[in-house]
Design a protein around this motif. Structure first.
Motif, PDB file in Angstrom:
ATOM      1  N   HIS A 119      36.157  31.287  36.474  1.00  0.00           N
ATOM      2  CA  HIS A 119      36.919  31.208  35.229  1.00  0.00           C
ATOM      3  C   HIS A 119      36.006  31.220  34.007  1.00  0.00           C
ATOM      4  CE1 HIS A 119      39.356  29.046  32.084  1.00  0.00           C
ATOM      5  NE2 HIS A 119      40.187  29.998  32.456  1.00  0.00           N
ATOM      6  N   ARG A 124      45.130  32.310  38.536  1.00  0.00           N
ATOM      7  CA  ARG A 124      46.515  31.956  38.212  1.00  0.00           C
ATOM      8  C   ARG A 124      47.123  31.085  39.321  1.00  0.00           C
ATOM      9  NH1 ARG A 124      49.975  34.833  34.482  1.00  0.00           N
ATOM     10  NH2 ARG A 124      48.784  34.839  32.535  1.00  0.00           N
ATOM     11  N   TYR A 157      44.720  28.067  36.603  1.00  0.00           N
ATOM     12  CA  TYR A 157      43.833  28.361  35.478  1.00  0.00           C
ATOM     13  C   TYR A 157      44.537  29.280  34.474  1.00  0.00           C
ATOM     14  CZ  TYR A 157      39.766  26.352  37.840  1.00  0.00           C
ATOM     15  OH  TYR A 157      38.879  25.488  38.439  1.00  0.00           O
ATOM     16  N   ASN A 158      44.190  29.108  33.230  1.00  0.00           N
ATOM     17  CA  ASN A 158      44.750  29.946  32.171  1.00  0.00           C
ATOM     18  C   ASN A 158      43.908  31.210  32.032  1.00  0.00           C
ATOM     19  OD1 ASN A 158      46.233  30.860  29.986  1.00  0.00           O
ATOM     20  ND2 ASN A 158      45.009  29.710  28.499  1.00  0.00           N
ATOM     21  N   SER A 198      44.293  35.401  30.693  1.00  0.00           N
ATOM     22  CA  SER A 198      45.148  36.344  29.983  1.00  0.00           C
ATOM     23  C   SER A 198      45.316  37.642  30.771  1.00  0.00           C
ATOM     24  CB  SER A 198      44.544  36.663  28.614  1.00  0.00           C
ATOM     25  OG  SER A 198      45.253  37.718  27.992  1.00  0.00           O
ATOM     26  N   ARG A 226      52.900  36.084  37.118  1.00  0.00           N
ATOM     27  CA  ARG A 226      53.120  36.186  35.678  1.00  0.00           C
ATOM     28  C   ARG A 226      54.012  35.052  35.190  1.00  0.00           C
ATOM     29  NH1 ARG A 226      55.991  39.870  38.498  1.00  0.00           N
ATOM     30  NH2 ARG A 226      58.197  40.282  38.049  1.00  0.00           N
ATOM     31  N   GLU A 240      55.437  37.900  29.696  1.00  0.00           N
ATOM     32  CA  GLU A 240      54.373  38.852  30.034  1.00  0.00           C
ATOM     33  C   GLU A 240      54.992  40.142  30.589  1.00  0.00           C
ATOM     34  OE1 GLU A 240      50.642  35.841  30.944  1.00  0.00           O
ATOM     35  OE2 GLU A 240      51.865  36.531  32.630  1.00  0.00           O
TER      36      GLU A 240
END
Length: 346
Positions: free
Chosen positions: A102, A123, A127-128, A130, A162, A166
């Motif tokens: 990450h 994901r 964890y964040n 994009s 998702r 998104e």
């Protein structure tokens, strides 16, 4: 005056026209698990010993990967550990690998497969990250130019994690699905099978233990397989299967005892199916007791559902409901014998 015919059936007063019990198909498993032993005690202990050795060898593989700069290898390792069903042994080590993944940005260049797998794993573990990481792989029309099957498979699985809003990932699912469907008949059998399996059920939606059984066989055929991981996965799978059989034996004994006292012939006998259902949520060995208790709970819920829908009269149902709500001994005395027995076991 109109009379209602009353007949007696197994200590249960059946009011004609009001109570029409439907017979359910008996469980195909019967008493199978009462005497089923997947292995002998000596075989089980030998498996445990070998698994313990392999477990530490795999741990060393993970620790060595942690000190490596090859992030693509780390991603593949974590994915392999999860799909072979042994990741739960290495929670802290895997978390450290994921944290390292990450913290790294823009390290994969033009590798769509690795980027998609990284997105999926991060994901999946909360964890964040994009979805913009996929933008550089798109052409002017917003489509992916890659024809690599492994990249498209990874890209198909990733958007299923998702979140709301998104829409770009919604389009990615549609695009990759169309691409994979058009390619499947031209692929070698092993890869075609993997594509069809993924299109039917994306990774994130699969039952983990079922996927583990399937993927161990797939991983065994890979030229890049690690023998220690493969052997540990097999040992661990068989050890857990032995535990599950012991749980089903205990549940079968409990259910037979309940039937001998309450005689719920009107209820579905689905111990194995319910246990498998719970197994889809809690499969780790430390959750053996919760698995057993949740299975019993769902079986009781199923029994009560069949009781109300399929067997008891309206009057009996009302009395039974009052007895359950009030926990009043005087109300219980009004119940027929078969409902008293069920009440005593709730």
């Amino acid at each position: 005056m109109t009379h209602v015919t009353v007949t007696t059936n197994s200590s249960h007063e059946v009011i004609a026209g009001l109570c029409k019990p439907r017979p359910y198909t008996p469980s195909p498993w019967g008493d199978f698990f009462l005497n089923h032993n997947p292995c002998t005690q000596s075989q089980y202990l030998a498996m445990k010993d070998m698994a313990s050795i392999k477990k530490e060898r795999v741990r060393k593989i993970i620790l060595d990967a942690g000190s490596s700069s090859d992030l693509a290898m780390k991603i593949e390792l974590v994915d392999t550990l999860e799909r072979t069903g042994v990741a739960y042994h290495y929670g802290q080590e895997i978390e450290e690998l994921l944290h390292g993944m990450h913290s790294e940005e823009n390290v994969f260049g033009d590798n769509l497969c690795v980027t998609a797998m990284r997105f999926y794993l991060l994901r999946k573990h909360g964890y964040n990250i994009s979805p913009d990481v996929f933008l550089k792989f798109k052409d002017d029309q917003g489509n992916f130019a890659s024809n690599d099957v492994n990249s498209l498979l990874a890209l198909y699985n990733a958007p299923y994690l998702r979140i709301h809003g998104e829409e770009m990932l919604d389009d990615d699912v549609t695009f990759t699905k169309t691409q994979l469907q058009s390619m499947v008949e031209h692929l070698e059998p092993r890869l075609a099978e993997e594509v069809l399996c993924t299109l039917e059920t994306p990774h994130f939606r699969r039952v983990e233990r079922v996927e583990t059984r399937r993927y161990i066989a797939v991983y065994e055929k890979k030229a890049t397989r690690d023998e220690d991981i493969l052997e540990f996965a097999k040992f661990d799978f068989n050890i857990l299967q032995t535990l599950y059989c012991e749980e089903l034996k205990a549940l079968t004994i409990w259910w037979k005892d309940l039937k001998s006292q309450a005689n719920p012939q009107f209820a579905r006998d689905r111990i194995v199916e319910v246990h498998f259902w719970i197994l889809g949520v809690l499969y780790e060995p430390q959750y053996s007791y919760p698995r057993i208790m949740l299975t019993k709970l769902v079986l009781f819920m199923s029994l009560l559902d069949d009781l109300y829908d399929n067997y008891s009269t309206t009057e009996e149902s009302n009395i039974f409901t009052a007895a359950m709500q009030r926990w009043d001994a005087h109300v219980v005395e009004q119940l027929p014998a078969y409902l008293k027995a069920i009440h005593q076991h709730t």
